[in-house]
Design a protein around this motif. Structure first.
Motif, PDB file in Angstrom:
ATOM      1  N   SER B 276       0.760  -0.768   0.180  1.00  0.00           N
ATOM      2  CA  SER B 276       0.222   0.005   0.282  1.00  0.00           C
ATOM      3  C   SER B 276       0.720   1.102   0.075  1.00  0.00           C
ATOM      4  O   SER B 276       0.876   2.813   0.456  1.00  0.00           O
ATOM      5  CB  SER B 276      -1.230  -0.265   1.119  1.00  0.00           C
ATOM      6  N   SER B 450      -8.003  -1.857   3.460  1.00  0.00           N
ATOM      7  CA  SER B 450      -7.571  -1.713   2.225  1.00  0.00           C
ATOM      8  C   SER B 450      -6.381  -1.077   1.717  1.00  0.00           C
ATOM      9  O   SER B 450      -5.899  -0.851   3.090  1.00  0.00           O
ATOM     10  CB  SER B 450      -9.021  -0.573   1.886  1.00  0.00           C
ATOM     11  N   PHE B 451      -5.644  -2.238   1.240  1.00  0.00           N
ATOM     12  CA  PHE B 451      -4.418  -1.860   0.911  1.00  0.00           C
ATOM     13  C   PHE B 451      -5.307  -0.442  -0.648  1.00  0.00           C
ATOM     14  O   PHE B 451      -5.807  -1.385  -1.782  1.00  0.00           O
ATOM     15  CB  PHE B 451      -3.739  -3.011  -0.689  1.00  0.00           C
ATOM     16  N   THR B 452      -3.974  -0.101  -1.224  1.00  0.00           N
ATOM     17  CA  THR B 452      -3.812   0.879  -2.407  1.00  0.00           C
ATOM     18  C   THR B 452      -2.666   0.114  -3.166  1.00  0.00           C
ATOM     19  O   THR B 452      -2.050   0.500  -2.890  1.00  0.00           O
ATOM     20  CB  THR B 452      -4.077   2.438  -2.721  1.00  0.00           C
TER      21      THR B 452
END
Ligand code: SF4
Lengths: 189, 891
Positions: B276, B450-452
């Motif tokens: 991320s 969440s990871f981006t």
């Protein structure tokens, strides 16, 4: 003679019969291997996740049995990775279960020569004390021209880039409100 | 990433994609199977090279010469995509006549400030039409658009703000000459600037043969145009230089000239290294920006709210950044809720101010100098992973307290008992006063969040199991820390505690009794606070208002929770949807997969070709449509021309595809925003055995240097003493390890696959220095000496630079000295010093000078003596290689 050990069980014959000419398949599987089932087949549930290593973001399927992660595999549904994982992603079950993983809070006192156990609640309280004190010690209200700074230089942070967005958000929000500006991340590196 | 499969040619430079992004590389393979040419330009031959059509070995740090020569080749031979370049870039724009190029000033642009070592960029500004009430300054991008010196911009690492859009301009009434003939057009300036970047210069500086150069030039230009597109892929091989941001700019110029931006199979793919890391810049844990690339306020520039709003964007500029005030107000509303009012300027004064650069390296030095008391390390191992490991470890030993949160007992947590400096006698356990708290975190499957990833794609992870023992997520830890700090200060009437006490910090708990990550993501997405839709989640950033009626913790993520649906968790299988796969995860902004995709259609709105169609104007329904979310005002017709002077999205003409740029155009020339020049220019690394043959200016004159006794450099170029460190070293990663090893050296599988630190050398260098494959070598830089196993391999090619053979040494940097990991070893990062890119304050770790000798390094104090002996032989002082401007004496 063992009645089961007939001509048909001779290795070469077994290979030919099973079409396993290189003798790496069913011709040489042991009774034990035949009775094994993949961990993925006996899992209680499968949870969709994402690989924590690089930024390709491969989809993962996490297999859970008896509230333990038993296997992590590539998620064939992912349009990014299409079920594949590299050596790191494939090893991530060990990231969760490796015996070397630390699961206890530890404390090293100033000038100490070894770790000491500490319970988590006490540790967090001690960190709160230090946070508040160092924030105050490093506080700067204004610069040399009297312009507002409203910050502390007593506390810094460096985060890895495996933090979730939500985590980064809370970290930035809390530190900024506390006036701590030296907040950095692997993204700088 | 999947879009790479649509490319006709892929150039991978500054990246070893096959080994460092292995699964992403399948899309390169796919393109190649469909006939695309794949070229790998890299100092080392790797698996990427092995699976490419061609490997071009290059000297580390010389990329601008290679890429600049491609620009020259494209311009000199009329190979650029004319309609695209004229309509969509600033090629036709006229630059003010005060501008002076590096060709005129021997390696400096106009505006260099010797005292501060930075540029005043006002002379790089566009000329403006001499009409209209506010045209008086004569230029835009100049003083009237917010006069900020490059020094202060560099201090606040302003380059990072361009993660989602270009810099502010006063307005967009520029002068253009669409014939491109005026000598002050960007086009003509570009031509002159790169005229000396010839294939022969490439051979001399990069060590790349003229034939190889032509091979690349042909492959790239033949595979660009209406029917074909080419892509570039890079990673930290480009960013980790004192000129890093300009490496990428050079590629951007090429891609704009060839018409490869905003189109399928085109673009520049930034291959980011961590799950991320994109998310960590979007929602930054970085000193200089706020979520969504809004600037952190800087004392003297942004003292008041009005100063701040005027500086981040101008209402008269084109595009969506003109609304930055709405994004800033919405952020302050998200953080301080009802306490942020119009009367108190949305609590703007609750934000602390920067006064200089406070990046991780400046902080490390401050720590070492005793100015920082407490430090949090959150999944990061600077003792091994950051440049100048020795400085990092000595800094940790000066802290009052340190919190380490990591899955494994990393070297940064145990430095007080097993740092290499204990062996050398520089540190002694009993004398180190640092109090250390080690707290274990939850792993990625023990928490939801969440990871981006590298394509700006947010992907939600569901929680699989509870964390064991004391393990806790960062979300849980920081929520708890914040709660307790607030409780402790609850009765305070000190105004400095108001921002903490007024902070919105009431997050709901989920069924496991943990803070709900979904609730945090909703806050990030944003809400309507009043009006008809009060209480509803925002649909998109265009919902956000500057009047306090909306909140959003990160405007670019607005839409991820539209209509109450966590879109990061969208999981429609790839095989059940189109290749663009918009129903898997959610990409910012607005679930758009290719940015600036209006450029995939011609000025009239028709696809450039059937083969490369992506987004187009639907005449019948008067709307943009296509395979992706169009990156344009949906109903702005291609023929639309705004009244001159119209700002914001309405100011974008129907053929202004670069909607986040202040003039709607792709910038070949950057009148603002880049702190080390409007055009990329070749400079040698901070430390280089090669003299810059293009200019007397040896290295980037705006780079950030730190002349300190603990941060010495070898002499560069032809300076006496440079022969003491005659080789170039470059650091890199392996497939089986992850950065400083915190997530890999403790795993039996990975540790066994890559057990030991090694160095890669060519057979020629091995012969010259008596190095034996499998034996030991000692590598010495001006900072440190380390030992590694020797791998003699033809994968390393000796290069002929300026008539002399130059050897490069490859060093993977995953190991560290300690007793806890399954595998340990010396750390390559110990060889590095601290010198930074001025735009983004990233260190130069991809090129340095060293010597290499057979055998193991000495131990204890003898190690320090060896390093000192080299330093004195080379005559190294604190000033060596730290002089910023060298146009006078050529040193
Ligand atoms: S499996 Fe490998 S390629 Fe995929 S995200 Fe993980 S580290 Fe990256």
């Amino acid at each position: 003679m063992d009645p089961k050990r007939t001509f048909l069980s001779w290795p070469v014959v077994r290979q030919v019969r099973a079409g396993d000419l290189l003798a790496r398949g069913p011709a040489v599987t042991s009774e034990k291997t035949r009775s094994l089932q993949p961990r993925t087949a006996t899992a209680d549930r499968v949870v969709q996740s994402v690989c924590p290593y690089c930024a390709v973001g491969c989809g993962q399927r996490v297999f859970v049995k008896d509230e333990r992660v038993v296997q992590i595999e590539g998620d064939p549904d992912s349009p990014v990775s299409r079920g594949r994982l590299c050596p790191k992603g494939s090893a991530s079950e060990q990231l969760v279960n490796s015996p070397g993983r630390q699961t206890k809070v530890l404390y090293r006192r100033p000038h100490g020569t070894s770790w000491e156990p500490l319970d988590r609640e006490t540790a967090i309280d001690m960190i709160v004390d230090r946070f508040i004190e160092s924030r105050r010690n490093g506080w700067q209200d204004t610069d040399e021209h009297g312009r507002p700074l409203r910050r502390t230089m007593g506390i810094a942070s460096l985060g890895g880039a495996t933090l979730d967005n939500e985590e980064n958000y809370l970290i930035k929000k809390l530190f900024t409100a506390a006036g701590a500006i030296q907040i950095e991340n692997q993204a700088r590196i | 990433m999947q879009d790479l499969a649509n490319a006709d040619c892929i150039i991978i430079q500054g990246s070893n994609m096959a080994e460092c992004h292995p699964v992403g590389y399948q899309w390169v393979t796919e393109a190649r199977l469909k006939g695309a040419k794949v070229i790998h330009i890299d100092p080392r031959f790797t698996r990427t090279s092995a699976t490419a059509d061609k490997h071009v070995p290059i000297r580390a740090g010389s990329d601008v010469v290679f890429l600049g020569a491609l620009i020259n080749h494209i311009l000199a031979n009329d190979l650029y995509f004319k309609e695209y370049v004229v309509a969509y870039t600033n090629a036709a724009t006229i630059v003010g006549n005060e501008f002076k190029d590096t060709e005129d000033l021997d390696g400096l642009f106009s505006g260099y400030d010797e005292e501060l070592g930075n540029y005043d960029p006002s002379s790089w500004a566009y000329a403006t039409e001499g009409e209209g009430p506010d045209a008086s300054p004569g230029t835009i991008g100049g003083p009237a658009a917010g006069h900020e010196h490059g020094h202060s911009k560099s201090e606040r690492s302003a380059g990072d703000e361009h993660g989602s859009g270009g810099p502010a301009l006063e307005h967009a009434r520029v002068k253009r000459d669409e014939t491109l003939q005026d000598p002050h057009t960007v086009f003509q300036i570009l031509k002159r600037h790169y005229a000396r970047y010839t294939p022969e210069m490439v051979a001399d500086v990069c060590g790349v043969s003229v034939d190889d150069f032509h091979y690349v030039a042909r492959a790239l230009t033949e595979n660009s145009g209406r029917d074909r597109t080419s892509a570039f892929c890079y990673a930290v091989g480009w960013t980790q230089h004192t000129l890093g941001a300009q490496f990428i700019r050079t590629a951007a110029i090429i891609q704009l000239l060839l018409g490869n931006m905003g189109r399928p199979g085109g673009g520049i793919m930034a291959l980011r290294g961590h799950a991320s890391i994109q998310g960590s810049t979007d929602i930054p844990t970085l000193y200089n920006i706020l979520p969504g690339y809004l600037a952190m306020p800087m004392v003297g520039n942004h003292d008041t709210w009005d100063d701040y709003v005027a500086a981040i964007a101008n209402k008269a500029q084109k595009g969506f950044w003109a609304n930055a005030d709405a994004y800033a107000v919405s952020l302050l509303k998200a953080w301080w809720g009802d306490a942020a009012t119009k009367e108190n300027n949305w609590a703007y004064d609750y934000l602390p101010r920067l006064s200089g650069a406070h990046g991780t390296y400046q902080t490390t030095m401050a720590m070492k100098d005793g100015e920082v008391e407490g430090y949090f390390l959150l999944g990061q191992n600077p003792a091994v992973g950051s440049a100048h490991g020795r400085m990092q470890r000595l800094a940790l030993a000066e802290l009052k307290w340190l919190v380490v949160r990591d899955l494994n007992m990393i070297e940064s947590a145990t430095f007080w008992k097993d740092a290499p400096e204990i062996a050398t006698g520089e540190l002694e356990t009993e004398k180190i006063g640092t109090e250390v708290f080690f707290l274990p975190p939850a792993s990625h499957v023990e928490k939801a969040g969440s990871f981006t990833q590298t394509q700006r794609l947010l992907q939600w992870r569901h929680k699989a199991v509870n964390p064991p023992g004391d393990c806790q997520s960062e979300l849980g830890f920081f929520f708890e820390l914040g709660k307790r700090i607030r409780e402790r200060l609850a009765d305070s009437d000190d105004p400095r505690d108001r921002p903490l006490l007024d902070l919105t910090w009431d997050y709901p708990l989920n069924e496991d009794g943990e803070i709900s990550g979904e609730a945090v993501l909703q806050e990030i997405n944003g809400r309507h606070l009043s009006g008809e839709r009060a209480g509803e989640l925002a649909d998109m950033y265009t919902d956000l208002k500057a009047d306090g009626s909306t909140s959003s913790g990160c405007w670019i993520y607005s839409g991820v929770y539209a209509k109450g649906v966590n879109r990061a968790a969208n999981r429609k299988p790839g095989r059940e949807q189109s290749p663009v796969a918009q129903e898997w995860g959610w990409a910012w902004p607005d679930n758009r997969r290719i940015l600036y995709n209006r450029a995939s259609a011609d000025p009239e709105g028709k696809p450039w070709s059937e083969r490369k169609k992506y987004v187009w104007w639907d005449e019948e329904n008067q709307t943009w449509t296509g395979l992706d979310t169009p990156d344009f005002v949906k109903t702005t017709a291609p023929s639309y021309r705004p009244e001159p002077g119209t700002g914001g999205p309405a100011g974008l003409a129907g053929d202004d595809p670069f909607v986040m740029m202040a003039d709607g155009k792709g910038w070949l020339f950057a009148p603002k925003g880049m702190l080390d020049g409007p055009l990329p220019t070749h400079y040698e690394p901070q430390e280089s055995p090669v003299q810059n043959p293009l200019y007397r200016q040896q290295s980037n004159p705006a780079r950030r240097v730190f002349p300190r006794k603990d941060n010495l450099w070898s002499p560069s170029g032809t300076a006496p003493g440079s022969e003491v460190y005659p080789f170039v070293f470059t650091t890199y990663r392996l497939t089986e390890h992850h950065t400083a090893g915190g997530m890999s050296r403790w795993l039996p599988y990975l540790a066994e696959l890559q057990p030991e630190f090694f160095c890669e050398v060519s057979p020629e260098l091995a012969e010259e220095r008596g190095l034996v494959n499998g034996g030991w070598a000692t590598i010495v830089s001006a900072r440190s000496a380390i030992e590694a196993r020797v791998l003699v391999t033809e994968r390393m090619t000796p290069l002929v630079i300026s008539g002399r053979t130059l050897h490069q040494v490859g060093l993977p940097y995953h190991w560290g000295v300690g007793k806890e990991a399954l595998v340990s070893g010396d750390s390559a990062n110990d060889l590095l010093g601290v010198a930074l890119d001025p735009n983004v304050q990233i260190q130069e770790s991809k090129a340095g000078s060293c010597d290499i000798q057979p055998g193991r390094r000495p131990e204890g104090e003898a190690l320090l003596r060896l390093v000192h002996e080299y330093q004195s032989r080379a005559g190294v002082t604190v000033e060596t290689s730290n002089q910023l401007k060298t146009t006078e004496d050529g040193t």
